[in-house]
Scaffold this motif. Structure first.
Motif, PDB file in Angstrom:
ATOM      1  N   LEU A   1       0.877  -1.161   0.000  1.00 50.65           N
ATOM      2  CA  LEU A   1       0.000   0.000   0.000  1.00 50.65           C
ATOM      3  C   LEU A   1       0.914   1.211   0.000  1.00 50.65           C
ATOM      4  O   LEU A   1       1.736   1.383   0.901  1.00 50.65           O
ATOM      5  N   ASP A   2       0.797   2.030  -1.046  1.00 53.17           N
ATOM      6  CA  ASP A   2       1.626   3.230  -1.173  1.00 53.17           C
ATOM      7  C   ASP A   2       0.750   4.472  -1.101  1.00 53.17           C
ATOM      8  O   ASP A   2      -0.355   4.497  -1.647  1.00 53.17           O
TER       9      ASP A   2
ATOM     10  N   PHE B   1      -0.757  -9.645 -11.022  1.00 52.57           N
ATOM     11  CA  PHE B   1      -1.537  -9.233  -9.847  1.00 52.57           C
ATOM     12  C   PHE B   1      -2.282  -7.945 -10.157  1.00 52.57           C
ATOM     13  O   PHE B   1      -2.000  -7.268 -11.136  1.00 52.57           O
ATOM     14  N   ASP B   2      -3.258  -7.637  -9.325  1.00 53.92           N
ATOM     15  CA  ASP B   2      -4.085  -6.449  -9.515  1.00 53.92           C
ATOM     16  C   ASP B   2      -3.516  -5.271  -8.736  1.00 53.92           C
ATOM     17  O   ASP B   2      -2.933  -5.456  -7.667  1.00 53.92           O
ATOM     18  N   THR B   3      -3.707  -4.079  -9.280  1.00 59.98           N
ATOM     19  CA  THR B   3      -3.413  -2.854  -8.540  1.00 59.98           C
ATOM     20  C   THR B   3      -4.687  -2.003  -8.537  1.00 59.98           C
ATOM     21  O   THR B   3      -5.450  -2.004  -9.503  1.00 59.98           O
TER      22      THR B   3
ATOM     23  N   GLY C   1      -2.417  10.599  -3.759  1.00 61.57           N
ATOM     24  CA  GLY C   1      -3.095   9.371  -4.178  1.00 61.57           C
ATOM     25  C   GLY C   1      -2.580   8.157  -3.434  1.00 61.57           C
ATOM     26  O   GLY C   1      -1.593   8.223  -2.700  1.00 61.57           O
ATOM     27  N   PHE C   2      -3.256   7.060  -3.659  1.00 62.32           N
ATOM     28  CA  PHE C   2      -2.939   5.801  -3.004  1.00 62.32           C
ATOM     29  C   PHE C   2      -2.959   4.686  -4.052  1.00 62.32           C
ATOM     30  O   PHE C   2      -3.788   4.704  -4.949  1.00 62.32           O
ATOM     31  N   GLN C   3      -2.054   3.731  -3.912  1.00 60.11           N
ATOM     32  CA  GLN C   3      -2.086   2.561  -4.773  1.00 60.11           C
ATOM     33  C   GLN C   3      -1.886   1.331  -3.906  1.00 60.11           C
ATOM     34  O   GLN C   3      -1.021   1.295  -3.030  1.00 60.11           O
TER      35      GLN C   3
END
Length: 157
Positions: free
Chosen positions: A77-78, A101-103, A153-155
């Motif tokens: 989690l960024d 994988f999903d982001t 933002g967040f990823q």
């Protein structure tokens, strides 16, 4: 003569509910009780590191503070920002792969472009969420063309 019943504020609110609904309410209350009694496993500061073309992210999940069992089902989690950039100053994350994988990306403030090697292109703006499933061999380029101003933002992987 018809009988009139006045509601007693001290009566159980669920008394006149069908049995099935009462059971659901009781199960919800039991589940809520379980959730509110959980203990904090660990407390720590997210570490910071450079990503992409040199921007800083804060990474609470996916670093040395948590092992895979503790973070499962997530890999990372960024958080990017919040930070103010001048027009064209944010270079994003140039072409790179994600393999199998999903982001999930959520932009709270700002915007940027996203494109991949399959020809998909778009702009992710404040309030947008992008879910990307990346197969082996697909590369993508994200975050360029931020017009300047606040970026946050967040990823999650």
């Amino acid at each position: 003569m018809a009988e009139t019943k006045t509601a007693n504020p001290n009566e159980n609110d669920n008394a006149n509910e069908p049995e099935e609904k009462k059971q659901c309410i009781e199960e919800d209350e039991e589940e809520h009780s379980k959730l509110t009694n959980r203990k904090i496993m660990k407390q720590f500061q997210a570490h910071s590191q450079k990503e992409g073309a040199g921007f800083t992210v804060h990474r609470p999940i996916g670093g040395y503070n948590m092992n895979e069992k503790e973070s499962d089902p997530f890999l990372m989690l960024d958080e990017l920002g919040p930070v103010v950039y001048g027009p064209g100053e944010f270079e994003g994350a140039p072409w790179h792969p994600h393999r199998g994988f999903d982001t999930v990306m959520y932009i709270k403030h700002g915007e940027g472009t996203h494109q991949d090697s399959m020809g998909t292109k778009g702009i992710i703006r404040a309030g947008d969420v992008q879910w990307m499933t990346a197969g082996s061999g697909i590369i993508h380029d994200e975050g360029k063309d931020h017009p300047g101003g606040l970026l946050h933002g967040f990823q999650m992987w």
